[in-house]
Structure formats: structure tokens, C-alpha cells
Write a protein that holds these residues in place. Structure first.
Motif, mmCIF file in Angstrom:
data_model
loop_
_atom_site.group_PDB
_atom_site.id
_atom_site.type_symbol
_atom_site.label_atom_id
_atom_site.label_comp_id
_atom_site.label_asym_id
_atom_site.label_seq_id
_atom_site.Cartn_x
_atom_site.Cartn_y
_atom_site.Cartn_z
ATOM 1 N N LEU A 71 0.826 -1.207 0.000
ATOM 2 C CA LEU A 71 0.000 0.000 0.000
ATOM 3 C C LEU A 71 0.859 1.254 0.000
ATOM 4 O O LEU A 71 0.479 2.281 -0.583
ATOM 5 C CB LEU A 71 -0.918 -0.023 1.225
ATOM 6 C CG LEU A 71 -2.021 1.033 1.316
ATOM 7 C CD1 LEU A 71 -3.001 0.895 0.159
ATOM 8 C CD2 LEU A 71 -2.765 0.895 2.646
ATOM 9 N N ALA A 72 2.016 1.189 0.632
ATOM 10 C CA ALA A 72 2.898 2.348 0.747
ATOM 11 C C ALA A 72 3.394 2.845 -0.599
ATOM 12 O O ALA A 72 3.827 3.995 -0.718
ATOM 13 C CB ALA A 72 4.080 2.011 1.646
ATOM 14 N N TYR A 73 3.348 2.018 -1.635
ATOM 15 C CA TYR A 73 3.802 2.426 -2.963
ATOM 16 C C TYR A 73 2.738 3.216 -3.729
ATOM 17 O O TYR A 73 3.010 3.758 -4.796
ATOM 18 C CB TYR A 73 4.212 1.203 -3.787
ATOM 19 C CG TYR A 73 5.521 0.594 -3.347
ATOM 20 C CD1 TYR A 73 6.734 1.158 -3.728
ATOM 21 C CD2 TYR A 73 5.545 -0.543 -2.550
ATOM 22 C CE1 TYR A 73 7.945 0.602 -3.316
ATOM 23 C CE2 TYR A 73 6.753 -1.111 -2.134
ATOM 24 C CZ TYR A 73 7.937 -0.528 -2.525
ATOM 25 O OH TYR A 73 9.134 -1.079 -2.115
ATOM 26 N N GLY A 74 1.539 3.270 -3.172
ATOM 27 C CA GLY A 74 0.448 3.945 -3.865
ATOM 28 C C GLY A 74 0.355 5.413 -3.520
ATOM 29 O O GLY A 74 1.317 6.044 -3.057
ATOM 30 N N SER A 75 -0.814 5.973 -3.739
ATOM 31 C CA SER A 75 -1.072 7.380 -3.440
ATOM 32 C C SER A 75 -2.373 7.486 -2.656
ATOM 33 O O SER A 75 -3.150 6.535 -2.573
ATOM 34 C CB SER A 75 -1.171 8.199 -4.736
ATOM 35 O OG SER A 75 -2.224 7.706 -5.553
ATOM 36 N N GLY A 76 -2.595 8.647 -2.071
ATOM 37 C CA GLY A 76 -3.804 8.856 -1.301
ATOM 38 C C GLY A 76 -3.569 8.690 0.193
ATOM 39 O O GLY A 76 -2.455 8.410 0.651
ATOM 40 N N ARG A 77 -4.630 8.875 0.954
ATOM 41 C CA ARG A 77 -4.538 8.881 2.423
ATOM 42 C C ARG A 77 -4.072 7.534 2.983
ATOM 43 O O ARG A 77 -3.245 7.491 3.903
ATOM 44 C CB ARG A 77 -5.900 9.247 3.000
ATOM 45 C CG ARG A 77 -5.952 9.368 4.523
ATOM 46 C CD ARG A 77 -5.252 10.597 5.036
ATOM 47 N NE ARG A 77 -5.530 10.814 6.440
ATOM 48 C CZ ARG A 77 -6.539 11.546 6.892
ATOM 49 N NH1 ARG A 77 -7.359 12.154 6.035
ATOM 50 N NH2 ARG A 77 -6.728 11.702 8.183
ATOM 51 N N LEU A 84 3.935 6.383 6.684
ATOM 52 C CA LEU A 84 4.304 7.042 7.931
ATOM 53 C C LEU A 84 4.343 6.069 9.107
ATOM 54 O O LEU A 84 5.340 5.996 9.841
ATOM 55 C CB LEU A 84 3.318 8.173 8.235
ATOM 56 C CG LEU A 84 3.529 8.915 9.557
ATOM 57 C CD1 LEU A 84 4.921 9.549 9.603
ATOM 58 C CD2 LEU A 84 2.448 9.974 9.754
ATOM 59 N N TYR A 85 3.249 5.319 9.294
ATOM 60 C CA TYR A 85 3.142 4.502 10.500
ATOM 61 C C TYR A 85 3.823 3.143 10.361
ATOM 62 O O TYR A 85 4.449 2.666 11.310
ATOM 63 C CB TYR A 85 1.672 4.323 10.886
ATOM 64 C CG TYR A 85 0.971 5.640 11.110
ATOM 65 C CD1 TYR A 85 1.392 6.511 12.118
ATOM 66 C CD2 TYR A 85 -0.089 6.040 10.304
ATOM 67 C CE1 TYR A 85 0.773 7.736 12.318
ATOM 68 C CE2 TYR A 85 -0.717 7.261 10.504
ATOM 69 C CZ TYR A 85 -0.285 8.098 11.507
ATOM 70 O OH TYR A 85 -0.888 9.308 11.701
ATOM 71 N N HIS A 86 3.718 2.520 9.197
ATOM 72 C CA HIS A 86 4.304 1.187 9.036
ATOM 73 C C HIS A 86 5.762 1.249 8.579
ATOM 74 O O HIS A 86 6.648 0.707 9.247
ATOM 75 C CB HIS A 86 3.484 0.367 8.047
ATOM 76 C CG HIS A 86 4.089 -0.965 7.725
ATOM 77 N ND1 HIS A 86 4.214 -1.964 8.662
ATOM 78 C CD2 HIS A 86 4.632 -1.452 6.580
ATOM 79 C CE1 HIS A 86 4.794 -3.015 8.112
ATOM 80 N NE2 HIS A 86 5.066 -2.729 6.855
ATOM 81 N N VAL A 87 6.003 1.905 7.452
ATOM 82 C CA VAL A 87 7.359 1.921 6.891
ATOM 83 C C VAL A 87 8.309 2.729 7.763
ATOM 84 O O VAL A 87 9.412 2.268 8.099
ATOM 85 C CB VAL A 87 7.340 2.465 5.449
ATOM 86 C CG1 VAL A 87 8.752 2.553 4.897
ATOM 87 C CG2 VAL A 87 6.466 1.593 4.565
ATOM 88 N N ALA A 116 5.248 4.148 21.949
ATOM 89 C CA ALA A 116 6.693 4.259 22.160
ATOM 90 C C ALA A 116 7.442 4.448 20.847
ATOM 91 O O ALA A 116 8.585 4.923 20.839
ATOM 92 C CB ALA A 116 7.209 3.016 22.883
ATOM 93 N N LYS A 117 6.813 4.117 19.734
ATOM 94 C CA LYS A 117 7.432 4.276 18.419
ATOM 95 C C LYS A 117 7.080 5.619 17.773
ATOM 96 O O LYS A 117 7.599 5.945 16.711
ATOM 97 C CB LYS A 117 6.994 3.133 17.494
ATOM 98 C CG LYS A 117 7.386 1.750 18.012
ATOM 99 C CD LYS A 117 6.835 0.656 17.113
ATOM 100 C CE LYS A 117 7.174 -0.725 17.656
ATOM 101 N NZ LYS A 117 6.631 -1.810 16.799
ATOM 102 N N GLU A 118 6.180 6.366 18.406
ATOM 103 C CA GLU A 118 5.776 7.668 17.890
ATOM 104 C C GLU A 118 6.718 8.753 18.418
ATOM 105 O O GLU A 118 7.383 8.562 19.446
ATOM 106 C CB GLU A 118 4.345 7.977 18.325
ATOM 107 C CG GLU A 118 3.272 7.139 17.641
ATOM 108 C CD GLU A 118 2.931 7.666 16.260
ATOM 109 O OE1 GLU A 118 3.643 8.574 15.774
ATOM 110 O OE2 GLU A 118 1.956 7.171 15.671
#
Length: 213
Positions: A71-77, A84-87, A116-118
Motif C-alpha cells: 500500500l505504501a507504494y500507492g497514493s492517497g490517504r 508514515l506509521y508502518h514503513v 513508544a514508536k511515535e
């Protein structure tokens, strides 16, 4: 003008002039200096959530790491969230709602481990507490009851896994989001306010207030 006031006024004028020179406010927005958020806090316990009614038209499931990476390779929200959150941050607790095999909604479940990851926590979670965050529904699918359905689905799932309380937050001005959360069965608990100066700081002044019961 009294003689003693003139030096003080001169000093103030000098300070203002230099502040404008050092901080060109015509090119710097206030939001870039201060991050201030006022949020309504919602929550529920296992005994407070309404009975869950399964919808056969929706396919709701936890998204696998490979799904988020693709999904990260796509566009949109949805793609923005995946990047941002996964990669970037390594968070993989996203859940998706599919309608006719199309992803139409995403929500994420946070424990203290995810926070803790934010860069900074918006909510301080204790053991046995989770927060449903980063919820987004495609514009064309809004009004179909997907948002409150997902909240109920995730809340019941967390309670089955031993969670004691589910939280959510919504911006004080986002009435649509607040209505969806209340429709799902969560109750208003109070308000959360946090402020970061500068806005890019990883540290925040945090205030959490409950309503009196």
C-alpha cells in the motif's frame, strides 16, 4: 509623559523591532511554531459496549505487513498512513474494511508499545488500555455507517483479547467524528490538551482531564 516611562517604552519598541527581524512572521505560520490540540476523550469498558452486529457486506480484517508495504507504494490517504506509521515507524496494527474487495476504511490500534514508536504520545496508556487512532474512510463511502461499525468491531476484538478499556479521541471541532464514536457506544470521559513548542519537538506539555461523575 513621565520621565521614568520613556526608557521602558523605548526598550519595548527595540525588542519588538528585533523580534520581527529575527522571526519574519510574514513567512512563518503560527502552526509551525506551536502545535496545540484540544481533543475530546471517549472510552468504554467491556460491559459498556453495545452488542456487536456483524455486517455481511463488509470484510473487516487486520492488515498484514506485506499489505501495508504494498500500500505504501500507492497514493492517497491510505498510502500516506502506510508510509508514515508502518514503513517509517514500524507500526503494524492497522485494520482495514473492504467493500466489494476495495479498501474503504483504515483504523489503527495503539497500546503503550505503539506509542513508544511515535515521536510523542497523545495519550498515556496504562496496561490493559488501547486507543483506536488514525481512522479514515473514503469520501464516497461516508454515511454508510462504516466508521462506527469499525469502532465496535475493534472494541469487541480488543475486549476478547483481555483489554480492559478502549479509548478514542476526536478534535473538539470535529463533530462528525464525535457523532460516529458516540454512535458506536463510547462515552465522553473528558478532554485532552497537549502543546508542543516548537511544533516539531518530540516533547509535549500534556494535560488530561476527566469529567466528574
Amino acid at each position: 509623559m513621565p520621565p521614568m516611562e520613556k526608557p521602558r517604552i523605548t526598550a519595548i519598541a527595540f525588542a519588538k523591532a528585533n523580534l520581527k527581524r529575527l522571526l519574519p512572521f510574514d513567512r512563518i505560520s503560527m502552526s509551525s511554531l506551536i502545535d496545540l490540540n484540544r481533543l475530546v476523550l471517549f472510552g468504554c469498558t467491556p460491559g459498556e459496549i453495545p452488542p456487536f452486529k456483524f455486517r455481511t457486506d463488509l470484510d473487516t480484517r487486520k492488515m498484514a505487513a506485506e499489505d501495508l508495504s504494498a500500500l505504501a507504494y500507492g497514493s492517497g490517504r491510505f498510502a500516506d498512513q502506510a508510509r508514515l506509521y508502518h514503513v517509517k515507524r514500524g507500526i503494524d496494527t492497522a485494520y482495514g474494511v473492504y467493500l466489494n474487495e476495495e479498501l474503504v476504511h483504515m483504523s489503527w490500534v495503539y497500546t503503550a508499545a505503539e506509542y513508544a514508536k511515535e515521536p510523542f504520545p497523545r495519550l498515556v496508556l496504562e496496561e490493559g488500555e488501547v486507543e483506536i487512532v488514525n481512522c479514515f474512510t473514503l469520501d464516497k463511502c461516508r454515511g454508510l455507517g462504516i466508521y462506527p461499525y469499525m469502532i465496535q468491531f475493534l472494541s469487541n476484538l480488543q475486549f476478547q483479547n483481555g483489554v480492559k478499556r478502549v479509548y478514542m479521541m476526536a478534535n473538539c471541532k470535529n463533530e462528525a467524528s464525535q457523532r460516529g464514536i458516540i454512535k458506536a457506544g463510547l462515552k465522553v470521559l473528558g478532554r485532552v490538551t497537549y502543546i508542543r513548542i516548537p511544533a516539531s519537538s518530540s516533547k509535549s506539555i500534556y494535560y488530561r482531564r476527566y469529567q466528574e461523575t
